[in-house]
Design a protein around this motif. Structure first.
Motif, PDB file in Angstrom:
ATOM      1  N   TYR A 154      -5.325   1.413  10.550  1.00 49.22           N
ATOM      2  CA  TYR A 154      -5.066   0.043  10.303  1.00 49.22           C
ATOM      3  C   TYR A 154      -3.825  -0.335  10.091  1.00 49.22           C
ATOM      4  CZ  TYR A 154      -7.392  -4.526   8.400  1.00 49.22           C
ATOM      5  OH  TYR A 154      -7.827  -5.492   8.050  1.00 49.22           O
ATOM      6  N   LYS A 155      -2.878   0.484   9.745  1.00 47.09           N
ATOM      7  CA  LYS A 155      -1.659   0.098   9.466  1.00 47.09           C
ATOM      8  C   LYS A 155      -0.530   0.213  10.968  1.00 47.09           C
ATOM      9  CE  LYS A 155       0.775   4.514   8.950  1.00 47.09           C
ATOM     10  NZ  LYS A 155      -0.363   5.564   9.758  1.00 47.09           N
ATOM     11  N   ASN A 156      -1.551   0.903  11.816  1.00 46.60           N
ATOM     12  CA  ASN A 156      -0.780   0.848  13.314  1.00 46.60           C
ATOM     13  C   ASN A 156      -0.866  -0.227  14.039  1.00 46.60           C
ATOM     14  OD1 ASN A 156      -0.266   3.893  12.550  1.00 46.60           O
ATOM     15  ND2 ASN A 156      -2.256   4.322  13.605  1.00 46.60           N
ATOM     16  N   ASP A 157      -1.618  -1.295  13.662  1.00 44.06           N
ATOM     17  CA  ASP A 157      -1.520  -2.563  14.290  1.00 44.06           C
ATOM     18  C   ASP A 157      -0.284  -3.135  13.977  1.00 44.06           C
ATOM     19  OD1 ASP A 157      -1.941  -5.411  14.983  1.00 44.06           O
ATOM     20  OD2 ASP A 157      -4.069  -5.204  15.034  1.00 44.06           O
ATOM     21  N   ILE A 158       0.564  -3.630  14.976  1.00 47.80           N
ATOM     22  CA  ILE A 158       1.985  -4.023  14.633  1.00 47.80           C
ATOM     23  C   ILE A 158       1.931  -5.359  14.090  1.00 47.80           C
ATOM     24  CG2 ILE A 158       2.430  -5.072  16.963  1.00 47.80           C
ATOM     25  CD1 ILE A 158       4.771  -3.022  15.111  1.00 47.80           C
ATOM     26  N   THR A 159       0.971  -6.083  14.056  1.00 48.55           N
ATOM     27  CA  THR A 159       0.726  -7.402  13.635  1.00 48.55           C
ATOM     28  C   THR A 159       0.217  -7.443  12.210  1.00 48.55           C
ATOM     29  OG1 THR A 159      -1.486  -7.965  14.443  1.00 48.55           O
ATOM     30  CG2 THR A 159       0.103  -8.562  15.636  1.00 48.55           C
ATOM     31  N   HIS A 160      -0.425  -6.234  11.802  1.00 47.97           N
ATOM     32  CA  HIS A 160      -0.752  -5.994  10.328  1.00 47.97           C
ATOM     33  C   HIS A 160       0.619  -5.767   9.392  1.00 47.97           C
ATOM     34  CE1 HIS A 160      -5.168  -4.668  11.402  1.00 47.97           C
ATOM     35  NE2 HIS A 160      -4.870  -6.063  11.929  1.00 47.97           N
ATOM     36  N   VAL A 161       0.913  -6.614   8.352  1.00 49.12           N
ATOM     37  CA  VAL A 161       1.957  -6.541   7.738  1.00 49.12           C
ATOM     38  C   VAL A 161       2.008  -6.520   6.114  1.00 49.12           C
ATOM     39  CG1 VAL A 161       3.517  -7.551   9.267  1.00 49.12           C
ATOM     40  CG2 VAL A 161       2.431  -9.184   7.630  1.00 49.12           C
ATOM     41  N   CYS A 162       0.729  -6.889   5.689  1.00 51.37           N
ATOM     42  CA  CYS A 162       0.552  -6.725   4.247  1.00 51.37           C
ATOM     43  C   CYS A 162      -0.990  -5.817   4.128  1.00 51.37           C
ATOM     44  CB  CYS A 162       0.557  -8.084   3.882  1.00 51.37           C
ATOM     45  SG  CYS A 162       1.770  -8.900   3.548  1.00 51.37           S
ATOM     46  N   PHE A 163      -1.101  -5.056   3.045  1.00 47.38           N
ATOM     47  CA  PHE A 163      -2.068  -4.307   3.111  1.00 47.38           C
ATOM     48  C   PHE A 163      -2.354  -4.346   1.450  1.00 47.38           C
ATOM     49  CE2 PHE A 163       0.470  -2.609   6.169  1.00 47.38           C
ATOM     50  CZ  PHE A 163      -0.434  -2.670   7.515  1.00 47.38           C
ATOM     51  N   TYR A 164      -3.682  -4.737   1.010  1.00 52.97           N
ATOM     52  CA  TYR A 164      -4.209  -4.962  -0.064  1.00 52.97           C
ATOM     53  C   TYR A 164      -4.933  -4.071  -0.613  1.00 52.97           C
ATOM     54  CZ  TYR A 164      -2.545  -9.491   1.626  1.00 52.97           C
ATOM     55  OH  TYR A 164      -1.970 -10.495   2.261  1.00 52.97           O
ATOM     56  N   SER A 165      -5.045  -3.714  -2.014  1.00 56.59           N
ATOM     57  CA  SER A 165      -5.917  -2.828  -2.779  1.00 56.59           C
ATOM     58  C   SER A 165      -6.939  -3.595  -3.635  1.00 56.59           C
ATOM     59  CB  SER A 165      -5.322  -1.874  -3.318  1.00 56.59           C
ATOM     60  OG  SER A 165      -4.561  -2.505  -4.622  1.00 56.59           O
ATOM     61  N   ARG A 166      -7.879  -2.900  -3.994  1.00 53.00           N
ATOM     62  CA  ARG A 166      -8.961  -3.554  -5.032  1.00 53.00           C
ATOM     63  C   ARG A 166      -7.823  -4.048  -6.333  1.00 53.00           C
ATOM     64  NH1 ARG A 166     -14.739  -1.979  -5.722  1.00 53.00           N
ATOM     65  NH2 ARG A 166     -15.463  -1.802  -3.584  1.00 53.00           N
ATOM     66  N   LYS A 167      -6.953  -3.323  -6.543  1.00 58.17           N
ATOM     67  CA  LYS A 167      -6.059  -3.716  -7.593  1.00 58.17           C
ATOM     68  C   LYS A 167      -5.329  -5.060  -7.547  1.00 58.17           C
ATOM     69  CE  LYS A 167      -2.179  -1.923 -10.752  1.00 58.17           C
ATOM     70  NZ  LYS A 167      -1.444  -0.749 -10.937  1.00 58.17           N
ATOM     71  N   THR A 168      -5.050  -5.175  -6.299  1.00 64.06           N
ATOM     72  CA  THR A 168      -4.262  -6.522  -5.817  1.00 64.06           C
ATOM     73  C   THR A 168      -5.156  -7.871  -5.911  1.00 64.06           C
ATOM     74  OG1 THR A 168      -3.244  -5.251  -4.160  1.00 64.06           O
ATOM     75  CG2 THR A 168      -3.004  -7.793  -3.952  1.00 64.06           C
ATOM     76  N   PHE A 169      -6.330  -7.651  -5.473  1.00 66.31           N
ATOM     77  CA  PHE A 169      -7.339  -8.467  -5.584  1.00 66.31           C
ATOM     78  C   PHE A 169      -7.811  -8.900  -7.251  1.00 66.31           C
ATOM     79  CE2 PHE A 169      -8.084  -7.685  -1.103  1.00 66.31           C
ATOM     80  CZ  PHE A 169      -7.532  -8.831  -0.714  1.00 66.31           C
ATOM     81  N   GLU A 170      -7.644  -7.723  -7.820  1.00 62.54           N
ATOM     82  CA  GLU A 170      -8.205  -7.845  -9.393  1.00 62.54           C
ATOM     83  C   GLU A 170      -7.017  -8.669 -10.192  1.00 62.54           C
ATOM     84  OE1 GLU A 170      -8.523  -4.041 -10.249  1.00 62.54           O
ATOM     85  OE2 GLU A 170     -10.699  -3.700  -9.702  1.00 62.54           O
ATOM     86  N   TYR A 171      -5.869  -8.360  -9.605  1.00 62.66           N
ATOM     87  CA  TYR A 171      -4.551  -9.081 -10.370  1.00 62.66           C
ATOM     88  C   TYR A 171      -4.615 -10.599  -9.875  1.00 62.66           C
ATOM     89  CZ  TYR A 171       0.058 -11.065 -10.024  1.00 62.66           C
ATOM     90  OH  TYR A 171       1.134 -11.977 -10.284  1.00 62.66           O
ATOM     91  N   LEU A 172      -4.947 -10.872  -8.700  1.00 66.75           N
ATOM     92  CA  LEU A 172      -4.951 -12.418  -8.197  1.00 66.75           C
ATOM     93  C   LEU A 172      -6.209 -13.177  -9.067  1.00 66.75           C
ATOM     94  CD1 LEU A 172      -4.327 -11.914  -4.430  1.00 66.75           C
ATOM     95  CD2 LEU A 172      -2.750 -12.846  -6.030  1.00 66.75           C
ATOM     96  N   ALA A 173      -7.294 -12.094  -8.991  1.00 65.82           N
ATOM     97  CA  ALA A 173      -8.479 -13.022  -9.654  1.00 65.82           C
ATOM     98  C   ALA A 173      -8.063 -13.321 -11.055  1.00 65.82           C
ATOM     99  CB  ALA A 173      -9.540 -12.019  -9.505  1.00 65.82           C
TER     100      ALA A 173
END
Length: 212
Positions: free
Chosen positions: A172-191
């Motif tokens: 997933y990181k190899n797509d040059i247009t992918h620049v941000c990668f989220y984890s469950r912890k990221t969404f838990e923080y936002l929620a």
């Protein structure tokens, strides 16, 4: 170190580096992101998107999108109003939801750039395989929160980071247009930060409900 593009803290550390890019990690929200100096420009970005073959008649593509469509259909009232944000050149999820009786509008920065739809409020907003492309995810996140009515749903689809070892070999990181990668912890923080109910559906669908 640059600030986090999602929560804007400066508590950033090195996460991983490959032949093309350096990846940093936020110590507050857990976001992994490409160093801003290594992003491609908008012309190159759109050229990559133009290569996508999203066909509403492709049953395989519909099956893929059903992972988002079905959870939304299970949660929203009949004839709800929705926005598909970042729909791409061949809108399909919106068509599937219209076929189920909902009223859909479209927005895409390159293919459906009608910003008037961003001045309305919706019962739900969907955004599939979009959030990983955003150079300024905090701005778009705030925009999404303003688009969703109280009690409404935000449905996101993106692959999530597990740990640095898995990240090293992650396609997933190899797509040059992918620049941000989220984890469950990221969404838990936002929620928690934004008082949203949070549900994870499978490995890549995230549903957030705005407070009434």
């Amino acid at each position: 170190m640059p600030a986090c593009p999602l929560c804007e803290t400066t508590h950033i550390q090195h996460f991983h580096e490959d032949k093309r890019r350096e990846y940093l990690q936020c110590q507050r929200c857990d976001l992994v992101f490409v160093h801003p100096d290594q992003r491609i420009d908008t012309v190159a970005e759109k050229a990559q998107y133009d290569m996508h073959q999203n066909d509403p008649n492709d049953q395989g593509y519909r099956h893929f999108l059903s992972r988002m469509a079905q959870p939304i259909l299970d949660r929203v009232s009949p004839q709800s109003y929705g926005l598909d944000f970042g729909c791409g050149p061949g809108p399909t999820l919106s068509l599937m939801l219209e076929e189920a009786g909902h009223n859909m509008k479209l927005y895409d920065i390159y293919y459906y750039p009608d910003t008037e739809v961003l001045d309305e409020e919706y019962d739900f907003v969907t955004s599939t395989e979009v959030i990983e492309h955003l150079y300024h995810p905090n701005q778009v996140w705030q925009q999404w929160l303003n688009l969703v009515k109280p009690g409404g749903w935000l449905g996101l689809m993106t692959k999530m980071v597990i740990d640095v070892e898995a990240f090293k070999t992650w396609h997933y990181k190899n797509d040059i247009t992918h620049v941000c990668f989220y984890s469950r912890k990221t969404f838990e923080y936002l929620a928690e930060r934004d008082s949203l109910e949070l549900e994870f559906i499978g490995n890549d669908v995230i549903l957030l409900r705005k407070a009434q």
